[in-house]
Design an enzyme around this catalytic site. Structure first.
Site, PDB file in Angstrom:
ATOM      1  N   PRO A 243      29.713  80.744  23.182  1.00  0.00           N
ATOM      2  CA  PRO A 243      28.414  80.592  23.856  1.00  0.00           C
ATOM      3  C   PRO A 243      27.607  81.886  23.958  1.00  0.00           C
ATOM      4  CG  PRO A 243      30.106  79.377  25.035  1.00  0.00           C
ATOM      5  CD  PRO A 243      30.815  80.193  23.991  1.00  0.00           C
ATOM      6  N   HIS A 376      41.734  90.319  24.068  1.00  0.00           N
ATOM      7  CA  HIS A 376      42.771  89.605  23.329  1.00  0.00           C
ATOM      8  C   HIS A 376      43.942  90.550  23.107  1.00  0.00           C
ATOM      9  CE1 HIS A 376      39.878  86.518  22.797  1.00  0.00           C
ATOM     10  NE2 HIS A 376      39.149  87.151  21.911  1.00  0.00           N
TER      11      HIS A 376
END
Length: 404
Positions: A243, A376
């Site tokens: 997004p 991550h």
């Protein structure tokens, strides 16, 4: 007869016999005599005449030392391949900072070993994934798993909820895999490609191989047109959308709405998958994508990741040592693919700055923008992917593809 007479008669008889023998011999007698002498000499040294024939210049003799060397090499390679799982696990278990060189050395060993799909390993792993997460029923929000009136908790901001009213409910697809209805009508798929965005794809010539897959997953709206297609392919069945791209690159689909529609048109009939319910900030942009496509009557359809599925998936990988703030999209989609597909191959999964030959590699095949630090856990994730490869559960393409 005189005493010497008998001796002379005997000598005469022997001479007569010798002359008769010489007269009856063929013309090649001298040659045969030489062969007999050679055989005699050879036998004296313990070597048969047959072996002497094999040693003639016209006949090549196998070099036993070389054969032994090859057998030793073959044995060493087999042992090395057997130890690969331990080598990869040792990378995963490292508590200190990882070294690219450590990974590249292991990957070099992996490349030298033949890969074979292991059906039992694959079935066991898929069963564990299904038991914890069940992608087939739960990886996207549907009218089946999220009825009207549900108070849905966000994946990361779990204390926040969104009530599923009728207007939101109608954005969700209806699933019925047993009846093979949309959106995954041909499940289970035979051959699936999960295409990451690693710079390792540049000059890989993997495009044709990727496009032959039954289902192709891609991540974060990557470019697939023009010259790039020969390396990354163009076929797309599902592509994820972050997004943040909608806000930063496409101005929240206001002034750059046309550019967005033009870009996604390259994906044909693909599904656009968004994490609308991971963070509250994602919801508005994700819903905007849905309404934009519907109003424009675009060919693409929108799906939303189910937050509960992503929570369970994070716990699954946490039990295997991946403890990052959030899983990468690549690992999420790989997990989905293992449940939806019989054979999974990964392309463009390469979190390193160089190849095994020390050639520099961009982070993405289309730019060199690095990910946020700490968001991550790429080394830990990659060691898990390598384990899946060496166990024969899926296959990773580490280098150029073979072009027929």
């Amino acid at each position: 007869m005189r005493p010497g007479g008998a001796l002379l008669a005997l000598l005469a008889s022997l001479l007569l016999l010798l002359m008769m023998r010489l007269l009856s011999c063929p013309t090649d007698a001298p040659a045969r005599a030489r062969i007999l002498v050679e055989e005699s000499r050879a036998d004296t040294h313990g070597t048969s005449a047959t072996l002497r024939t094999l040693r003639s210049p016209a006949t090549q003799i196998p070099r036993t030392t070389n054969s032994t060397y090859l057998n030793e090499n073959s044995h060493q390679l087999t042992e090395k391949c057997k130890n690969l799982q331990n080598d990869v696990k040792s990378l995963s278990n490292k508590t200190k900072g990882y070294s690219e060189r450590d990974y590249l050395e292991v990957i070099t060993s992996i490349q030298s070993c033949p890969w074979k799909r292991q059906a039992e390993e694959y079935e066991n792993f898929r069963a564990k994934l299904a038991s914890c997460c069940d992608a087939i029923q739960n990886f996207v929000v549907s009218q089946n798993n999220t009825p009207i009136g549900t108070n849905m908790s966000y994946e990361v901001e779990s204390k926040k909820e969104i009530p599923i009213r009728e207007s939101i409910f109608h954005m969700f697809p209806v699933f019925h895999f047993l009846l093979q209805s949309q959106p995954f009508a041909e499940y289970p798929y035979n051959q699936c490609a999960v295409v990451g965005n690693g710079g390792i794809l540049n000059n890989s010539l993997c495009g044709a191989e990727i496009d032959k897959s039954d289902f192709v997953f891609r991540c974060n709206l990557p470019p697939t047109t023009g010259n790039m297609s020969k390396d990354v392919g163009s076929k797309t069945n599902l592509v994820t959308v972050n997004p943040s791209i909608i806000t930063t690159k496409y101005g929240n689909l206001k002034e750059k709405k046309a550019a967005f529609l033009e870009d996604i048109a390259t994906y044909g009939d693909a599904f656009l998958l968004l994490p609308a319910f991971s963070f509250q900030a994602n919801t508005g942009a994700s819903f905007k994508v849905y309404h934009t496509l519907k109003e424009s009557k675009a060919r693409q359809k929108v799906l939303f990741f189910h937050p509960k599925y992503l929570k369970h998936l994070a716990l699954f990988w946490k039990s295997k040592g991946v403890t990052a703030f959030r899983l990468s999209t690549g690992l999420m989609i790989t997990s989905v693919a293992v449940e939806l597909c019989e054979n999974v191959k990964l392309y463009g999964f390469w979190p390193f700055s160089k190849t095994v030959e020390d050639t520099p590699v961009n982070h993405h095949y289309y730019d060199n923008k690095l990910p946020k630090r700490g968001f991550h856990q790429m080394p830990k994730e990659y060691s898990q992917i390598l384990q899946l490869h060496v166990k024969g559960i899926l296959k990773v393409q580490f280098s150029k593809c073979e072009v027929v």
